[in-house]
Design a protein around this motif. Structure first.
Motif, PDB file in Angstrom:
ATOM      1  N   ASN A   1       0.869  -1.112   0.060  1.00 36.57           N
ATOM      2  CA  ASN A   1       0.047  -0.052   0.015  1.00 36.57           C
ATOM      3  C   ASN A   1       0.972   1.244  -0.075  1.00 36.57           C
ATOM      4  O   ASN A   1       1.733   1.590   0.992  1.00 36.57           O
ATOM      5  N   ALA A   2       0.688   2.128  -0.906  1.00 39.42           N
ATOM      6  CA  ALA A   2       1.394   3.243  -1.108  1.00 39.42           C
ATOM      7  C   ALA A   2       1.229   4.574  -0.219  1.00 39.42           C
ATOM      8  O   ALA A   2       1.964   5.747  -0.286  1.00 39.42           O
ATOM      9  N   GLN A   3       0.186   4.301   0.441  1.00 37.34           N
ATOM     10  CA  GLN A   3      -0.398   5.365   1.341  1.00 37.34           C
ATOM     11  C   GLN A   3      -0.482   6.668   0.751  1.00 37.34           C
ATOM     12  O   GLN A   3       0.016   7.676   1.310  1.00 37.34           O
ATOM     13  N   ASN A   4      -0.988   6.572  -0.367  1.00 37.58           N
ATOM     14  CA  ASN A   4      -1.328   7.862  -1.270  1.00 37.58           C
ATOM     15  C   ASN A   4      -0.181   8.863  -1.778  1.00 37.58           C
ATOM     16  O   ASN A   4      -0.020   9.978  -1.896  1.00 37.58           O
ATOM     17  N   ASP A   5       1.164   8.071  -1.727  1.00 36.41           N
ATOM     18  CA  ASP A   5       2.322   8.698  -1.971  1.00 36.41           C
ATOM     19  C   ASP A   5       2.899   8.219  -3.572  1.00 36.41           C
ATOM     20  O   ASP A   5       3.239   7.084  -3.838  1.00 36.41           O
ATOM     21  N   GLN A   6       2.941   9.132  -4.377  1.00 32.38           N
ATOM     22  CA  GLN A   6       3.294   8.849  -5.690  1.00 32.38           C
ATOM     23  C   GLN A   6       4.743   8.117  -5.684  1.00 32.38           C
ATOM     24  O   GLN A   6       4.783   7.250  -6.612  1.00 32.38           O
ATOM     25  N   SER A   7       5.651   8.605  -4.822  1.00 33.79           N
ATOM     26  CA  SER A   7       7.031   8.247  -5.080  1.00 33.79           C
ATOM     27  C   SER A   7       6.997   6.730  -4.576  1.00 33.79           C
ATOM     28  O   SER A   7       7.606   6.048  -5.014  1.00 33.79           O
ATOM     29  N   ALA A   8       6.175   6.737  -3.369  1.00 36.98           N
ATOM     30  CA  ALA A   8       6.155   5.106  -2.933  1.00 36.98           C
ATOM     31  C   ALA A   8       5.625   4.383  -4.024  1.00 36.98           C
ATOM     32  O   ALA A   8       6.008   3.072  -4.166  1.00 36.98           O
ATOM     33  N   CYS A   9       4.535   4.630  -4.781  1.00 37.13           N
ATOM     34  CA  CYS A   9       4.051   3.900  -5.721  1.00 37.13           C
ATOM     35  C   CYS A   9       5.375   3.504  -6.897  1.00 37.13           C
ATOM     36  O   CYS A   9       5.173   2.441  -7.368  1.00 37.13           O
ATOM     37  N   GLN A  10       6.141   4.341  -7.289  1.00 34.67           N
ATOM     38  CA  GLN A  10       7.286   3.946  -7.752  1.00 34.67           C
ATOM     39  C   GLN A  10       7.962   3.068  -7.650  1.00 34.67           C
ATOM     40  O   GLN A  10       8.691   2.257  -8.036  1.00 34.67           O
ATOM     41  N   THR A  11       8.507   3.254  -5.959  1.00 38.96           N
ATOM     42  CA  THR A  11       9.585   2.516  -5.388  1.00 38.96           C
ATOM     43  C   THR A  11       8.645   1.163  -5.545  1.00 38.96           C
ATOM     44  O   THR A  11       9.663   0.078  -5.607  1.00 38.96           O
ATOM     45  N   ILE A  12       7.552   0.986  -4.995  1.00 33.02           N
ATOM     46  CA  ILE A  12       6.858  -0.400  -4.961  1.00 33.02           C
ATOM     47  C   ILE A  12       6.873  -1.031  -6.046  1.00 33.02           C
ATOM     48  O   ILE A  12       6.932  -2.259  -6.356  1.00 33.02           O
ATOM     49  N   ALA A  13       6.391  -0.090  -7.212  1.00 34.96           N
ATOM     50  CA  ALA A  13       6.415  -0.834  -8.427  1.00 34.96           C
ATOM     51  C   ALA A  13       7.431  -1.606  -9.070  1.00 34.96           C
ATOM     52  O   ALA A  13       7.625  -2.601  -9.233  1.00 34.96           O
ATOM     53  N   SER A  14       8.755  -0.769  -8.756  1.00 36.26           N
ATOM     54  CA  SER A  14      10.053  -1.328  -9.034  1.00 36.26           C
ATOM     55  C   SER A  14      10.108  -2.604  -8.167  1.00 36.26           C
ATOM     56  O   SER A  14      11.037  -3.720  -8.847  1.00 36.26           O
ATOM     57  N   LYS A  15       9.955  -2.580  -6.997  1.00 28.57           N
ATOM     58  CA  LYS A  15      10.126  -4.003  -6.451  1.00 28.57           C
ATOM     59  C   LYS A  15       9.289  -5.114  -6.793  1.00 28.57           C
ATOM     60  O   LYS A  15       9.865  -6.068  -6.938  1.00 28.57           O
ATOM     61  N   LEU A  16       8.048  -5.042  -7.062  1.00 26.05           N
ATOM     62  CA  LEU A  16       7.142  -6.062  -7.581  1.00 26.05           C
ATOM     63  C   LEU A  16       7.734  -6.556  -8.916  1.00 26.05           C
ATOM     64  O   LEU A  16       7.542  -7.723  -8.910  1.00 26.05           O
ATOM     65  N   VAL A  17       8.186  -5.668  -9.771  1.00 23.87           N
ATOM     66  CA  VAL A  17       8.622  -5.993 -11.034  1.00 23.87           C
ATOM     67  C   VAL A  17       9.960  -6.921 -10.986  1.00 23.87           C
ATOM     68  O   VAL A  17      10.294  -7.976 -11.353  1.00 23.87           O
ATOM     69  N   ASN A  18      10.769  -6.366 -10.025  1.00 22.26           N
ATOM     70  CA  ASN A  18      12.230  -7.089  -9.651  1.00 22.26           C
ATOM     71  C   ASN A  18      11.986  -8.582  -8.998  1.00 22.26           C
ATOM     72  O   ASN A  18      12.696  -9.266  -8.955  1.00 22.26           O
TER      73      ASN A  18
END
Length: 337
Positions: free
Chosen positions: A85-102
């Motif tokens: 959950n990115a807690q409504n933070d766009q930068s967290a969205c980017q970080t988490i997206a990279s993690k899930l892809v990796n």
């Protein structure tokens, strides 16, 4: 009670929307779950790795998440799920997206447009199912809602905006000016606001946009509407939905009725809505995920799915109606909360 218009007509009106933007907050949460196996899975011995990126915590998005997981469970597939959950933070969205892809997930569920944008920008190979997204094409996630053409598909939370405006007219027949409340960083809100403006224009009702860029501005903006508008319309906007308690606190104290985009916003103090069911929306996304994982379905050829108009529910809040002095006794077949 007025008859629901078809959602298909609303999709056409949605093309008035602006390009995708994102809303923000902080932090991320993780949860991993193992579930049972189906006949198909027993034959292959596969355990699917599924990542989930949810934009923020509020009841509608939470319900979509629950529906998605329920569809996986009902299909009986064997899976491990990584809930983020990115807690409504766009930068967290980017970080988490990279993690899930990796992490090499077999499929990624994205809940909310900014979450989908982040994951789509991180991979063009891993299948992505989006949900709680109003217009995938207008948000730049797919080439066309009928033929996505890439690795993204999913289920849309497009609501019957014109019928919601009809509901506003029914409950507040003397309304001369309507305030349109939404977050400027949410492109899907722009879609719905444009549709609301079209419906209000057809009804001969004046309207004015009142916007926020973050949840911190909600109280001040709603207070600025008092004495200037006769009613408020707030679409299925993640920032407004998450801050609905603040919206209703100010509006209800000032006898300002608020028609909203979904049931959870009514439960949090809005007056009424024609609403889709977000659990059902997430369940539909889960069914699509199962098709991809177990049947080899191609997201590029899977049209965006919508809930049927007849599945929309009329819902109203009795305590709010009493507080703002609106009679809701004429709402036949409405769920009263």
């Amino acid at each position: 009670m007025k008859r629901l218009k078809t959602l298909a007509s609303a999709v056409v009106a949605g093309t008035l929307a602006l390009a995708l933007a994102a809303c923000g907050g902080n932090g991320a949460t993780t949860e991993t779950t193992d579930e049972g196996s189906s006949t198909a899975e027993a034959a292959t011995g596969s355990t699917y790795k599924i990542g989930v990126l949810q934009l923020t915590e509020h009841a509608a998005l939470d319900a979509s998440n629950e529906g998605f997981v329920a569809a996986l469970d009902d299909a009986g597939i064997d899976y491990e799920i990584d809930q983020q959950n990115a807690q409504n933070d766009q930068s967290a969205c980017q970080t988490i997206a990279s993690k899930l892809v990796n992490d090499g997930d077999d499929l990624i569920l994205t809940i909310g447009t900014p979450a989908a944008q982040a994951v789509a920008s991180a991979t063009s190979d891993i299948p992505i199912i989006g949900t709680a997204i109003t217009d995938f094409a207008e948000s730049g996630l797919v080439a066309d809602n009928e033929a996505p053409g890439g690795n993204v598909t999913g289920s849309s939370d497009l609501t019957p905006v014109a019928d919601q405006i009809d509901l506003l007219q029914q409950l507040v027949p003397d309304a001369k000016t309507v305030g349109l409340l939404y977050c400027t960083a949410e492109s899907n809100s722009e879609v719905q606001i444009a549709m609301a403006e079209e419906a209000l224009d057809e009804a001969g009702i004046a309207h004015e946009r009142y916007t926020v860029s973050s949840s911190n501005e909600i109280q001040q903006v709603v207070e600025s509407m008092v004495g200037k508008v006769d009613a408020v319309y707030a679409p299925t906007d993640n920032t407004i939905a998450a801050g609905m308690a603040t919206v209703s606190m100010v509006a209800n104290e000032n006898d300002l009725p608020v028609i909203v985009g979904c049931d959870t916003m009514v439960e949090d103090g809005g007056l009424a809505s024609y609403s889709i069911n977000y659990y059902d929306l997430g369940y539909k996304a889960g069914e699509m995920a199962v098709e991809i994982l177990t049947e080899g379905a191609d997201p590029a050829e899977m049209p965006i799915e919508y809930l049927a108009a007849e599945d929309c529910q009329l819902i109203a809040n009795q305590a709010t109606a009493d507080e703002v002095g609106i009679d809701i006794s004429g709402l036949e077949d409405a769920e009263i909360v």
